[in-house]
Design a protein around this motif. Structure first.
Motif: not given
Length: 404
Positions: A25, A56-57, A82, A92-94, A121
């Motif tokens: 993330e 990844r985000p 994200g 960012q939080l995925g 994620l």
């Protein structure tokens, strides 16, 4: 030849070069220890001839939809959706991407899935990998359950710890950066844990980058004391103790200056309390290395680290380090040889160590040399080789692999 020997012989060629799916993330150019470490690992895998499928985000400047991206040579990227991570600007939080990952990995199966972070994620990547019966390695980078008390949600400590235990026990192996953390997670019920340490770029972080002009911009002459902190300026970093230690130093050396490199939610309040301190903001690359090398003493009061890359970077830069006997400091620092170690929670000893080193320039000079020598062998290439060794072990022990 026994069955294990036949399996190893049969798989010798396919395992020479791996296809590794890395799910994270956070990733460079974001500035934090997890991003830096993951970037180094990806670079090292590619340099060794392996291929990386990087999930990844999308970062703040990249927009918000799922799409493929052009990565570096040897890296294929999938950028997921994200949302901003609370209290962590620019991260960012995925969001979950299970269905997308199932399709992606069904078409191009990775040899192993490496899940770096434990967010939505990461959870969806674990779920997809388990459904496809892919070998999975998780990583434990951040003591989120320890952070909870610093943000007024201490009641979440147990639920967070339970989630982390469930998350990592779904993997075939969990990697941590220190032997002490390996034992701690085992005590918390995480079943399969091993150690892959962190490296440090000793070509980048070097005492030779010391800059007289930078020190003058801080208002310091050559013989004045620059007390440095590098890291997130946030409650979980125990910065009240940093202030306490520096105030004790300044009471004896009025020309000493506190230099802070980083950003975070506590920066404004800290600046109000320490108006004479120099707030440099985030720095990276040669600029960060120059800030380290231009200091004289490094204070690191945090007790929430899983490692603490900044400790190794400070040592490589020739800075004596005052820290608690925890995480990277416990692994790398010998008391009064590379700096000063206080027992975790002993604030009086931490402050005493900071004052003692501040008032002993000859001792600091000896420790500068010892600090540099201590981390000279922590090359990233050796760290990546250790990672690949464990990846191969997980692949060969997988029931799916054994039936090929």
């Amino acid at each position: 030849m026994d069955r294990a020997g036949l399996v190893c012989q049969e798989l010798a060629h396919p395992l020479t070069y791996l296809r590794v799916a890395v799910v994270t993330e956070t990733y460079p150019p974001e500035i934090n220890g997890v991003a830096m470490t993951t970037g180094r690992m990806v670079d090292g895998l590619v340099a060794a001839g392996h291929r990386v499928d990087l999930i990844r985000p999308r970062q703040a400047h990249e927009g918000g939809s799922i799409q493929l991206a052009d990565g570096a040579e040897g890296v294929e990227e999938m950028l997921s959706r994200g949302i901003p991570l609370p209290r962590y600007a620019n991260l960012q939080l995925g969001l979950p991407a299970r269905k997308v990952l199932l399709r992606r990995w069904s078409v191009q199966r990775p040899d192993v899935v490496q899940v770096v972070t434990e967010g939505p994620l990461g959870w969806s990547a674990l779920t997809a990998a388990r459904k496809l019966r892919l070998p999975v390695i998780s990583e434990f980078h951040t003591n989120f359950h320890r952070y909870s008390g610093h943000y007024g949600v201490g009641w979440l400590k147990r639920p967070i710890a339970a989630y982390l235990r469930k998350f990592h026990n779904r993997a075939d192996l969990t990697l941590v950066p220190t032997r002490a953390l390996c034992g701690e997670l085992a005590e918390q019920g995480i079943a399969r844990v091993d150690v892959v340490s962190r490296g440090v770029d000793t070509a980048l972080f070097d005492p030779a980058r010391r800059s007289a002009s930078l020190r003058r911009s801080w208002g310091l002459e050559e013989d004045d004391l620059a007390v440095v902190y590098v890291g997130r300026i946030a409650p979980e970093k125990n910065l009240a103790l940093l202030e306490k230690a520096f105030d004790a130093i300044r009471a004896r050396q009025p020309r000493a200056r506190l230099i802070l490199v980083g950003s975070g939610p506590a920066a404004q309040a800290l600046q109000a309390r320490q108006p004479a301190a120099v707030f440099c903001g985030p720095r990276s690359g040669p600029f960060l290395a120059e800030h380290y090398a231009s200091g004289d003493l490094f204070l690191f009061p945090s007790l929430t680290e899983t490692y603490g890359n900044v400790v190794a970077e400070a040592l490589a830069s020739g800075l004596p380090v005052v820290a608690y006997r925890d995480a990277a400091a416990r692994e790398l620092i010998e008391h009064q040889v590379h700096g000063w170690l206080a027992e975790p929670g002993d604030e009086a000893a931490f402050v005493a160590g900071a004052v003692a080193l501040a008032e002993a320039p000859e001792l600091r000079s000896r420790q500068r040399l010892a600090a540099r020598e201590r981390v000279a062998s922590l090359a990233w290439q050796a760290i990546v080789e250790r990672l690949v060794t464990l990846q191969r072990q997980v692949i060969l022990s997988s029931p799916v692999t054994a039936r090929r």
